[in-house]
Design an enzyme around this catalytic site. Structure first.
Site, PDB file in Angstrom:
ATOM      1  CE  LYS A   1      -3.555   0.286   2.819  1.00  0.00           C
ATOM      2  NZ  LYS A   1      -4.341   0.462   4.085  1.00  0.00           N
TER       3      LYS A   1
ATOM      4  CG  LEU B   1     -14.126  11.697   7.048  1.00  0.00           C
ATOM      5  CD1 LEU B   1     -12.760  11.196   6.582  1.00  0.00           C
ATOM      6  CD2 LEU B   1     -14.338  13.142   6.625  1.00  0.00           C
TER       7      LEU B   1
ATOM      8  CE  LYS C   1     -18.163   7.723  13.536  1.00  0.00           C
ATOM      9  NZ  LYS C   1     -16.802   7.397  13.164  1.00  0.00           N
TER      10      LYS C   1
ATOM     11  CB  CYS D   1     -19.322   3.544  10.099  1.00  0.00           C
ATOM     12  SG  CYS D   1     -17.681   4.126   9.628  1.00  0.00           S
TER      13      CYS D   1
ATOM     14  CE  LYS E   1     -21.651   6.029   1.337  1.00  0.00           C
ATOM     15  NZ  LYS E   1     -21.887   7.256   2.117  1.00  0.00           N
TER      16      LYS E   1
END
Length: 434
Positions: A35, A150, A204, A260, A321
């Site tokens: 990466k 985000l 959160k 999330c 999504k």
């Protein structure tokens, strides 16, 4: 400011790149050698709109670098942001092993005035526990909480133009440093909310769980609409136009997914259970969403007269999504898994998430295609599983001529009912009677 991000996954990468663009000197660390090598060549490991442009600008301005080595360069850092993953354990509790591993390693390389900022999503009380953990090892670093908000698919815009910046601190020095770091955004009028460590961490979890609740609620309203003949799109608009409620997250569909919402609502439920609080709302939302993919398969079966075995079904959309290549906890993947267990032949397509889907799910009855048109050839029914705008622009007349049975079930309500029927399709959407 000199800033380091530990963990160059979704959050660390987006945050680090944009911080570099805003003028800070940023180092992004990750254990993944491949990466890091790709990032240094301006190759992103994730799909996120516009992020490649900001990556190029930050690298060319010499304000951003990537490394897989903990080095003495960290001694010049003003703040270290921990942005590693916090996956769910078996009962939903957040696993903080990567957070503690990162804290362990950076504590040996940073200067005594460096602020450790926990940006990973962690249970309330975690920052205080980390402070105690460091103290037991002889360190007295300041630790702050700074949760991220985000949305995949619009993360760049969310970082540059956030609704708010939330920080949890236990002293003025930490607050002042974070104000300096976020000064470019604060100067634009972005709300900078300062609270204590525990509250910041809870904000959160509460935010994501509330949004998940909105999705579960509108999905159940869609079920009611199917029974009584109400229009789910009009219902969502009519409810969402109330400013007390808002229009976001009121689109009926196959359930929420991603990295999330499912994880965070499980973690919050685990937290309240640890304190012997019976939070029925959280449990209901978790259960409702868990059942949703199965309910979608039941609708598909009804349209096929209850006979799924041996059927050919096209699934258009594999990511959880639109706007992302993320298939984690994707309702589409869940639906495919259920269908495969019922001896269905699945033909799948996604404009961005195809490679990630291939890594996530393989089966002898599952074929992936490079185009939606190819995936739809000779199928018994087409399932729209993700709300990609590209699907609206497909040549549906061409697809009509290729399918075995001209039937569509639109789990995202993105196609025009009248247009589809005019072509000749039997068209069904979430919230419409089957």
């Amino acid at each position: 400011m000199n800033i380091t991000f530990i963990g160059s996954g979704y959050v660390g990468l987006v945050s680090g790149i944009i911080m570099g663009y805003l003028g800070h000197n940023v180092t992004c660390f990750d254990n993944d050698d491949v990466k890091i090598s790709k990032l240094n060549k301006k190759i992103l490991p994730i799909y996120e709109a516009k992020l490649d442009e900001y990556l190029k600008q930050a690298l060319e301005s010499d304000r951003l670098k990537f490394t897989n080595i903990y080095s003495n360069d960290f001694r010049n850092v003003d703040a270290v942001f921990i942005t590693v993953g916090t996956p769910s354990k078996e009962l939903g509790e957040a696993d903080l092993k990567y957070v503690y591993d990162a804290v362990d390693k950076v504590s040996k390389h940073i200067n005594k005035d460096c602020l450790i900022v926990i940006k990973s999503t962690v249970p309330p009380g975690s920052c205080n526990n980390i402070i105690a953990y460091l103290k037991a090892k002889g360190f007295s670093f300041n630790v702050a909480s700074n949760p991220e908000f985000l949305r995949e698919g619009s993360a760049v815009e969310d970082f540059l133009y956030p609704d708010r910046i939330v920080v949890g601190v236990n002293n003025q020095e930490s607050e002042a440093l974070l104000r300096t770091i976020y000064a470019p955004l604060i100067e634009q009028g972005v709300k900078f909310l300062v609270t204590n460590l525990v509250t910041s961490e809870l904000i959160k979890y509460a935010s994501n769980s509330f949004l998940a609740t909105k999705i579960a609620f509108i999905n159940e309203m869609a079920d009611l609409c199917e029974k009584i003949g109400a229009n789910i799109k009009d219902l969502s608009q009519g409810v969402g136009l109330d400013q007390r409620i808002g229009r976001n997250f009121l689109n009926a569909g196959p359930g929420f997914g991603g990295s999330c919402f499912p994880k965070d609502i499980l973690a919050l439920n685990n937290l309240v259970e640890n304190y012997k609080i019976d939070c029925k709302i959280l449990k209901s939302v978790i259960k409702s969403n868990k059942l949703r993919p199965g309910n979608m398969v039941a609708k598909i079966a009804t349209l096929l007269d209850g006979d799924l075995k041996g059927r050919n079904i096209a699934i258009l959309g594999l990511t959880y999504k639109a706007g992302t290549d993320d298939v984690r906890a994707s309702p589409a993947i869940e639906i495919i898994t259920i269908l495969l267990n019922k001896d269905v032949y699945v033909k799948a397509f996604d404009p961005i998430g195809l490679e990630n889907a291939k890594k996530n799910l393989e089966h002898k009855n599952l074929l992936y295609f490079a185009s939606a048109v190819e995936a739809c050839e000779s199928v018994d029914i087409i399932v729209i599983a993700t709300e990609w705008s590209e699907f609206k622009e497909l040549n549906w007349q061409e697809i009509y001529d290729l399918v075995k049975s001209p039937m569509i079930i639109d789990l995202r309500n993105i196609l025009d009912n009248e247009v589809m029927k005019k072509i000749g399709f039997r068209y069904y959407a979430v919230g419409s009677k089957i």
